[in-house]
Design a protein around this motif. Structure first.
Motif, PDB file in Angstrom:
ATOM      1  N   TYR A  12       0.723  -1.626  -0.155  1.00 42.21           N
ATOM      2  CA  TYR A  12      -0.204  -0.009   0.217  1.00 42.21           C
ATOM      3  C   TYR A  12       0.932   0.968   0.116  1.00 42.21           C
ATOM      4  O   TYR A  12       0.226   2.030  -1.042  1.00 42.21           O
ATOM      5  CB  TYR A  12      -1.273  -0.300   1.010  1.00 42.21           C
ATOM      6  CG  TYR A  12      -1.509   1.031   1.210  1.00 42.21           C
ATOM      7  CD1 TYR A  12      -2.603   1.627   0.509  1.00 42.21           C
ATOM      8  CD2 TYR A  12      -1.149   2.399   1.971  1.00 42.21           C
ATOM      9  CE1 TYR A  12      -3.472   2.601   0.190  1.00 42.21           C
ATOM     10  CE2 TYR A  12      -2.376   3.535   2.456  1.00 42.21           C
ATOM     11  CZ  TYR A  12      -3.304   3.559   1.099  1.00 42.21           C
ATOM     12  OH  TYR A  12      -4.305   4.683   1.349  1.00 42.21           O
ATOM     13  N   TYR A  13       2.193   1.132   1.016  1.00 38.25           N
ATOM     14  CA  TYR A  13       2.346   3.054   1.260  1.00 38.25           C
ATOM     15  C   TYR A  13       3.160   2.871   0.007  1.00 38.25           C
ATOM     16  O   TYR A  13       4.061   3.976  -0.148  1.00 38.25           O
ATOM     17  CB  TYR A  13       3.306   2.227   1.952  1.00 38.25           C
ATOM     18  CG  TYR A  13       2.180   2.897   3.542  1.00 38.25           C
ATOM     19  CD1 TYR A  13       1.274   3.351   3.772  1.00 38.25           C
ATOM     20  CD2 TYR A  13       2.600   1.527   4.458  1.00 38.25           C
ATOM     21  CE1 TYR A  13       0.826   4.634   5.016  1.00 38.25           C
ATOM     22  CE2 TYR A  13       1.645   1.998   6.186  1.00 38.25           C
ATOM     23  CZ  TYR A  13       0.274   3.135   5.746  1.00 38.25           C
ATOM     24  OH  TYR A  13      -0.795   3.641   6.555  1.00 38.25           O
ATOM     25  N   LEU A  14       4.294   2.129  -0.255  1.00 37.64           N
ATOM     26  CA  LEU A  14       4.936   1.833  -1.713  1.00 37.64           C
ATOM     27  C   LEU A  14       4.395   2.053  -3.067  1.00 37.64           C
ATOM     28  O   LEU A  14       4.895   2.894  -3.534  1.00 37.64           O
ATOM     29  CB  LEU A  14       6.389   0.492  -1.626  1.00 37.64           C
ATOM     30  CG  LEU A  14       7.197   0.883  -0.446  1.00 37.64           C
ATOM     31  CD1 LEU A  14       7.544  -0.797  -0.953  1.00 37.64           C
ATOM     32  CD2 LEU A  14       7.893   1.640  -0.421  1.00 37.64           C
ATOM     33  N   ARG A  15       3.396   1.743  -3.200  1.00 34.48           N
ATOM     34  CA  ARG A  15       3.211   1.058  -4.488  1.00 34.48           C
ATOM     35  C   ARG A  15       1.461   2.357  -4.708  1.00 34.48           C
ATOM     36  O   ARG A  15       1.414   3.251  -5.914  1.00 34.48           O
ATOM     37  CB  ARG A  15       2.158   0.026  -4.653  1.00 34.48           C
ATOM     38  CG  ARG A  15       3.361  -1.087  -5.383  1.00 34.48           C
ATOM     39  CD  ARG A  15       2.548  -2.234  -4.977  1.00 34.48           C
ATOM     40  NE  ARG A  15       2.555  -2.791  -6.634  1.00 34.48           N
ATOM     41  CZ  ARG A  15       1.513  -3.455  -7.183  1.00 34.48           C
ATOM     42  NH1 ARG A  15       0.925  -4.255  -6.028  1.00 34.48           N
ATOM     43  NH2 ARG A  15       1.130  -3.683  -7.896  1.00 34.48           N
ATOM     44  N   GLY A  22       4.918  10.142   4.306  1.00 35.31           N
ATOM     45  CA  GLY A  22       5.895  11.679   3.608  1.00 35.31           C
ATOM     46  C   GLY A  22       7.708  10.930   3.209  1.00 35.31           C
ATOM     47  O   GLY A  22       8.891  11.389   3.298  1.00 35.31           O
ATOM     48  N   LEU A  23       6.957   9.757   2.202  1.00 36.38           N
ATOM     49  CA  LEU A  23       7.846   8.937   1.785  1.00 36.38           C
ATOM     50  C   LEU A  23       8.041   9.774   0.408  1.00 36.38           C
ATOM     51  O   LEU A  23       7.544  10.184  -0.236  1.00 36.38           O
ATOM     52  CB  LEU A  23       7.740   7.699   1.454  1.00 36.38           C
ATOM     53  CG  LEU A  23       8.926   6.375   2.255  1.00 36.38           C
ATOM     54  CD1 LEU A  23       7.812   5.140   2.637  1.00 36.38           C
ATOM     55  CD2 LEU A  23       9.744   6.667   2.390  1.00 36.38           C
ATOM     56  N   GLN A  24       9.447   9.774  -0.335  1.00 37.38           N
ATOM     57  CA  GLN A  24       9.831  10.699  -1.343  1.00 37.38           C
ATOM     58  C   GLN A  24      10.605   9.215  -2.405  1.00 37.38           C
ATOM     59  O   GLN A  24      11.737   9.085  -1.720  1.00 37.38           O
ATOM     60  CB  GLN A  24      10.712  11.310  -1.511  1.00 37.38           C
ATOM     61  CG  GLN A  24      10.455  12.112  -2.703  1.00 37.38           C
ATOM     62  CD  GLN A  24       8.981  13.366  -3.479  1.00 37.38           C
ATOM     63  OE1 GLN A  24       8.624  12.670  -2.745  1.00 37.38           O
ATOM     64  NE2 GLN A  24       9.411  12.537  -4.754  1.00 37.38           N
ATOM     65  N   LEU A  25       9.330   8.753  -3.266  1.00 35.55           N
ATOM     66  CA  LEU A  25      10.093   7.604  -4.263  1.00 35.55           C
ATOM     67  C   LEU A  25      11.497   8.030  -5.471  1.00 35.55           C
ATOM     68  O   LEU A  25      11.145   9.653  -5.526  1.00 35.55           O
ATOM     69  CB  LEU A  25       9.248   6.747  -4.642  1.00 35.55           C
ATOM     70  CG  LEU A  25       8.167   6.156  -3.962  1.00 35.55           C
ATOM     71  CD1 LEU A  25       7.366   5.097  -4.639  1.00 35.55           C
ATOM     72  CD2 LEU A  25       8.617   5.115  -2.649  1.00 35.55           C
ATOM     73  N   GLY A  29      11.108   3.501  -8.411  1.00 32.02           N
ATOM     74  CA  GLY A  29      10.186   3.828  -7.100  1.00 32.02           C
ATOM     75  C   GLY A  29      10.865   3.083  -6.441  1.00 32.02           C
ATOM     76  O   GLY A  29      11.177   2.591  -5.545  1.00 32.02           O
ATOM     77  N   TRP A  30      12.557   3.477  -6.773  1.00 34.04           N
ATOM     78  CA  TRP A  30      13.474   2.927  -5.285  1.00 34.04           C
ATOM     79  C   TRP A  30      12.653   4.148  -4.339  1.00 34.04           C
ATOM     80  O   TRP A  30      12.862   4.829  -3.613  1.00 34.04           O
ATOM     81  CB  TRP A  30      14.382   2.809  -5.496  1.00 34.04           C
ATOM     82  CG  TRP A  30      15.024   2.006  -6.596  1.00 34.04           C
ATOM     83  CD1 TRP A  30      15.005   2.142  -8.247  1.00 34.04           C
ATOM     84  CD2 TRP A  30      15.283   1.080  -6.710  1.00 34.04           C
ATOM     85  NE1 TRP A  30      15.048   1.010  -8.526  1.00 34.04           N
ATOM     86  CE2 TRP A  30      15.932  -0.380  -7.784  1.00 34.04           C
ATOM     87  CE3 TRP A  30      15.470  -0.392  -5.343  1.00 34.04           C
ATOM     88  CZ2 TRP A  30      15.345  -1.164  -8.394  1.00 34.04           C
ATOM     89  CZ3 TRP A  30      15.102  -2.079  -5.324  1.00 34.04           C
ATOM     90  CH2 TRP A  30      15.245  -2.371  -7.217  1.00 34.04           C
ATOM     91  N   ASP A  35      15.343   4.926   5.913  1.00 35.39           N
ATOM     92  CA  ASP A  35      14.061   5.583   5.591  1.00 35.39           C
ATOM     93  C   ASP A  35      12.680   5.206   5.517  1.00 35.39           C
ATOM     94  O   ASP A  35      11.404   5.373   6.209  1.00 35.39           O
ATOM     95  CB  ASP A  35      14.048   6.464   4.103  1.00 35.39           C
ATOM     96  CG  ASP A  35      15.159   7.718   4.027  1.00 35.39           C
ATOM     97  OD1 ASP A  35      15.986   7.929   5.082  1.00 35.39           O
ATOM     98  OD2 ASP A  35      15.465   8.213   2.844  1.00 35.39           O
ATOM     99  N   LEU A  36      12.249   4.087   5.160  1.00 31.85           N
ATOM    100  CA  LEU A  36      11.399   2.949   4.844  1.00 31.85           C
ATOM    101  C   LEU A  36      10.576   2.548   6.833  1.00 31.85           C
ATOM    102  O   LEU A  36       9.906   2.823   7.261  1.00 31.85           O
ATOM    103  CB  LEU A  36      11.475   1.718   3.859  1.00 31.85           C
ATOM    104  CG  LEU A  36      10.248   1.226   3.875  1.00 31.85           C
ATOM    105  CD1 LEU A  36       8.906   1.912   3.579  1.00 31.85           C
ATOM    106  CD2 LEU A  36      10.542  -0.737   3.141  1.00 31.85           C
ATOM    107  N   VAL A  37      12.028   2.441   7.040  1.00 34.98           N
ATOM    108  CA  VAL A  37      11.641   1.434   8.430  1.00 34.98           C
ATOM    109  C   VAL A  37      11.577   3.013   9.747  1.00 34.98           C
ATOM    110  O   VAL A  37      10.262   2.721  10.068  1.00 34.98           O
ATOM    111  CB  VAL A  37      13.400   1.069   8.403  1.00 34.98           C
ATOM    112  CG1 VAL A  37      13.310   1.120  10.310  1.00 34.98           C
ATOM    113  CG2 VAL A  37      13.417  -0.025   8.057  1.00 34.98           C
ATOM    114  N   GLN A  38      12.267   3.727   8.933  1.00 36.17           N
ATOM    115  CA  GLN A  38      11.222   5.256  10.019  1.00 36.17           C
ATOM    116  C   GLN A  38      10.339   5.709   9.597  1.00 36.17           C
ATOM    117  O   GLN A  38       9.630   5.865  10.828  1.00 36.17           O
ATOM    118  CB  GLN A  38      12.718   6.318   9.867  1.00 36.17           C
ATOM    119  CG  GLN A  38      12.315   7.763  10.186  1.00 36.17           C
ATOM    120  CD  GLN A  38      13.305   8.854  10.167  1.00 36.17           C
ATOM    121  OE1 GLN A  38      13.481   8.631   8.576  1.00 36.17           O
ATOM    122  NE2 GLN A  38      13.503   9.527  10.961  1.00 36.17           N
TER     123      GLN A  38
END
Length: 65
Positions: A12-15, A22-25, A29-30, A35-38
């Protein structure tokens, strides 16, 4: 969190909604693992780097790289 729920949260969060946590891919899409763990932790999802590696390596749907 069990692996199935964690896999669904990652999908959900990545796609679909990286902006919600608050992620900037990056291009392609990497995202940086740290950052992901945080960002997941800030949403109450406790998953370390090893958990994420296990999920991505064992995914039968091959959604992760």
């Amino acid at each position: 969190m069990d692996d199935r729920k964690l896999s669904k949260a990652l999908s959900y969060y990545l796609r679909h909604a990286p902006h919600e946590i608050g992620l900037q891919l990056q291009a392609g899409g990497w995202v940086e693992l740290s950052d992901l763990v945080q960002k997941l932790s800030q949403r109450g999802i406790q998953a370390g780097a090893e958990d994420l590696r296990r999920i991505t390596q064992n995914s039968d749907k091959q959604r992760f790289a």
